[in-house]
Design a protein around this motif. Structure first.
Motif, PDB file in Angstrom:
ATOM      1  N   LYS A   1      -1.335   7.248   2.695  1.00 52.91           N
ATOM      2  CA  LYS A   1      -2.350   6.990   3.708  1.00 52.91           C
ATOM      3  C   LYS A   1      -2.081   7.817   4.961  1.00 52.91           C
ATOM      4  O   LYS A   1      -3.007   8.370   5.566  1.00 52.91           O
ATOM      5  CB  LYS A   1      -2.379   5.496   4.039  1.00 52.91           C
ATOM      6  N   ARG A   2      -0.803   7.917   5.337  1.00 55.11           N
ATOM      7  CA  ARG A   2      -0.455   8.723   6.512  1.00 55.11           C
ATOM      8  C   ARG A   2      -0.837  10.195   6.290  1.00 55.11           C
ATOM      9  O   ARG A   2      -1.397  10.850   7.172  1.00 55.11           O
ATOM     10  CB  ARG A   2       1.032   8.611   6.825  1.00 55.11           C
TER      11      ARG A   2
ATOM     12  N   ASP B   1     -10.876   0.590   5.503  1.00 52.73           N
ATOM     13  CA  ASP B   1      -9.517   0.486   4.949  1.00 52.73           C
ATOM     14  C   ASP B   1      -8.532  -0.017   6.013  1.00 52.73           C
ATOM     15  O   ASP B   1      -7.404   0.474   6.117  1.00 52.73           O
ATOM     16  CB  ASP B   1      -9.065   1.822   4.381  1.00 52.73           C
TER      17      ASP B   1
ATOM     18  N   GLU C   1      -3.134  11.318   4.356  1.00 52.83           N
ATOM     19  CA  GLU C   1      -4.593  11.412   4.310  1.00 52.83           C
ATOM     20  C   GLU C   1      -5.202  11.571   5.701  1.00 52.83           C
ATOM     21  O   GLU C   1      -6.176  12.318   5.880  1.00 52.83           O
ATOM     22  CB  GLU C   1      -5.161  10.154   3.644  1.00 52.83           C
TER      23      GLU C   1
ATOM     24  N   ARG D   1     -13.912   2.186   9.951  1.00 53.46           N
ATOM     25  CA  ARG D   1     -13.212   2.330   8.680  1.00 53.46           C
ATOM     26  C   ARG D   1     -13.320   1.043   7.870  1.00 53.46           C
ATOM     27  O   ARG D   1     -13.416  -0.052   8.422  1.00 53.46           O
ATOM     28  CB  ARG D   1     -11.734   2.641   8.918  1.00 53.46           C
TER      29      ARG D   1
ATOM     30  N   TYR E   1       0.833  -1.198   0.000  1.00 50.07           N
ATOM     31  CA  TYR E   1       0.000   0.000   0.000  1.00 50.07           C
ATOM     32  C   TYR E   1       0.875   1.258   0.000  1.00 50.07           C
ATOM     33  O   TYR E   1       2.058   1.211   0.353  1.00 50.07           O
ATOM     34  CB  TYR E   1      -0.912   0.016   1.223  1.00 50.07           C
ATOM     35  N   ASP E   2       0.259   2.357  -0.379  1.00 52.56           N
ATOM     36  CA  ASP E   2       0.937   3.657  -0.358  1.00 52.56           C
ATOM     37  C   ASP E   2       0.904   4.184   1.071  1.00 52.56           C
ATOM     38  O   ASP E   2      -0.019   4.923   1.462  1.00 52.56           O
ATOM     39  CB  ASP E   2       0.228   4.621  -1.316  1.00 52.56           C
ATOM     40  N   ILE E   3       1.891   3.784   1.856  1.00 55.52           N
ATOM     41  CA  ILE E   3       1.908   4.122   3.280  1.00 55.52           C
ATOM     42  C   ILE E   3       2.012   5.630   3.488  1.00 55.52           C
ATOM     43  O   ILE E   3       1.288   6.221   4.298  1.00 55.52           O
ATOM     44  CB  ILE E   3       3.064   3.389   3.991  1.00 55.52           C
TER      45      ILE E   3
ATOM     46  N   GLU F   1      -4.916  -0.984   5.028  1.00 56.14           N
ATOM     47  CA  GLU F   1      -4.073   0.175   4.733  1.00 56.14           C
ATOM     48  C   GLU F   1      -3.678   0.921   6.006  1.00 56.14           C
ATOM     49  O   GLU F   1      -2.536   1.372   6.149  1.00 56.14           O
ATOM     50  CB  GLU F   1      -4.823   1.129   3.793  1.00 56.14           C
ATOM     51  N   LEU F   2      -4.614   1.042   6.950  1.00 53.91           N
ATOM     52  CA  LEU F   2      -4.313   1.725   8.206  1.00 53.91           C
ATOM     53  C   LEU F   2      -3.273   0.958   9.016  1.00 53.91           C
ATOM     54  O   LEU F   2      -2.384   1.559   9.633  1.00 53.91           O
ATOM     55  CB  LEU F   2      -5.593   1.912   9.027  1.00 53.91           C
TER      56      LEU F   2
ATOM     57  N   ALA G   1       0.085   1.446   7.572  1.00 53.58           N
ATOM     58  CA  ALA G   1       0.612   2.776   7.891  1.00 53.58           C
ATOM     59  C   ALA G   1       0.976   2.924   9.368  1.00 53.58           C
ATOM     60  O   ALA G   1       1.445   3.980   9.781  1.00 53.58           O
ATOM     61  CB  ALA G   1      -0.410   3.841   7.501  1.00 53.58           C
TER      62      ALA G   1
END
Length: 408
Positions: free
Chosen positions: A212-213, A296, A215, A294, A207-209, A299-300, A303
């Motif tokens: 996400k952070r 997600d 965001e 959530r 994932y795009d850590i 992803e969380l 992150a």
């Protein structure tokens, strides 16, 4: 409508999308107190049963998660179920479920969650249902309970198992050992340890850590602790926030993600307000982030750096498995279920329940040692892959359904 007709009034049938007129498989009713339990925990099993050609109805209380399930064409039956130990709705739920079962005649009725499983198994037995399954996601009794009350609940579980349960599924091996020791079922082959698991692909994905952070308001170098669960006292969230407050001065880039809310069915509605007030008074609004429910979670967790769940009691927590599968070290209580998943000082730390100081020490060890975080996280992932693959857990249950079908 007179009172008697209200008692007999069947549940609201909210969707008809998943029924099959050919009825080539078993007719199954899955029963849980809340729609969130169905959506977040039971769908993998339900989907596997549907894929095998079985007809599956789902009974639960109304709510936004029920609406989501209806949209996805699951056959949802709405009952006035409550999770509370004492509620006037239990009587109404009992009679509505009883009359529905008398009318519908399922091959298998499968119960989840404690109070619904108690009243539901009695209703199913009296209605003459063919096969009754109960999944103990975690027995209601626990070590810290008053011993007299614990003994009463154990006795009730044993009576219900002997009289109104054909198959007992257990997620925790400790629960399995207790069930065998107390001889909940005479035929031990009908007590099945199923374990618990998650979809490994979702938590192994990249994932795009950094994205996400950003965001959710985190910086790239923040040290992030994640909590996932209902915001109620028994989840240990009060002690976690207090421990975080104590360690914050020595760990200025530490952040705490509080992921979840109190459910409408939770009796404890004050804890969420209490911790929000504590955070505000401590000036930690930028350090403790309340994210609510959530969708997600993988992803969380990707992150995050550390996962914490210092509960007072648990079954076999799925969130711990998710964190382990994500490669995160876990801080959790030394209680049944949690200590089965986490190997102390190897994949995380087992702390004393309700003990702020114990949580504080565990946080300090991880926040000050990035190498230990990585090492424990990797060992946790290895353990999760070996023991907690959802596909294996589902196959264990589906095989029992196959056995039931063959006996018809």
């Amino acid at each position: 409508m007179n009172m008697w007709s209200m008692w007999k009034q069947p549940c609201v049938e909210a969707s008809q999308g998943m029924k099959s007129e050919e009825n080539v498989g078993l007719r199954i009713l899955q029963v849980a107190a809340t729609s969130v339990t169905v959506e977040k925990l039971l769908l993998p099993l339900i989907d596997a049963l549907l894929a095998q050609g079985h007809n599956v109805d789902i009974a639960c209380a109304n709510g936004k998660h029920a609406d989501a399930l209806i949209t996805r064409n699951y056959n949802i039956l709405i009952f006035p179920f409550k999770r509370a130990l004492l509620s006037p709705s239990h009587a109404l739920s009992f009679w509505q479920l009883f009359w529905h079962l008398k009318k519908t005649r399922y091959d298998v009725v499968h119960f989840h969650t404690p109070m619904v499983s108690l009243i539901g198994r009695i209703a199913a037995k009296l209605a003459g249902e063919s096969v009754i399954i109960y999944t103990a996601h975690g027995f209601y009794f626990h070590d810290q309970m008053n011993q007299l009350l614990r003994g009463i609940i154990v006795l009730i579980e044993k009576i219900l198992a002997r009289w109104a349960t054909d198959w007992l599924f257990l997620q925790s091996m400790e629960d399995m050992e207790i069930a065998k020791e107390k001889r909940f079922l005479i035929d031990e082959t009908h007590m099945v340890w199923i374990g618990n698991g998650v979809n490994k692909d979702a938590f192994l994905a990249k994932y795009d850590i950094e994205g996400k952070r950003k965001e959710i308001g985190l910086k790239k170098n923040d040290k992030v602790i994640a909590f996932i669960g209902r915001i109620v006292k028994e989840k240990g969230i009060v002690e976690l926030v207090e421990a975080f407050a104590e360690i914050k001065s020595s760990q200025p880039i530490a952040k705490l993600l509080v992921i979840g809310e109190a459910l409408e069915s939770d009796r404890d509605r004050s804890t969420y307000i209490k911790i929000q007030s504590f955070v505000k008074n401590a000036g930690m609004q930028n350090e403790v982030l309340f994210l609510g429910f959530r969708n997600d979670i993988p992803e969380l967790l990707a992150a995050s750096d550390i996962f914490a769940l210092p509960s007072y009691r648990e079954g076999m927590p799925r969130t711990i498995i998710e964190a382990m599968m994500s490669g995160k070290p876990v801080i959790t209580s030394d209680i049944r279920g949690c200590r089965e998943e986490v190997v102390n000082k190897e994949t995380g730390f087992l702390v004393e329940s309700r003990d702020v100081n114990s949580i504080n020490k565990a946080l300090g060890k991880l926040l000050s040692n990035e190498e230990l975080v990585m090492e424990m996280g990797e060992k946790g992932r290895e353990r999760a892959l070996a023991l907690y693959d959802e596909e294996i857990i589902i196959n264990r249950q589906v095989s029992i359904y196959d056995t039931i079908k063959q006996s018809k």
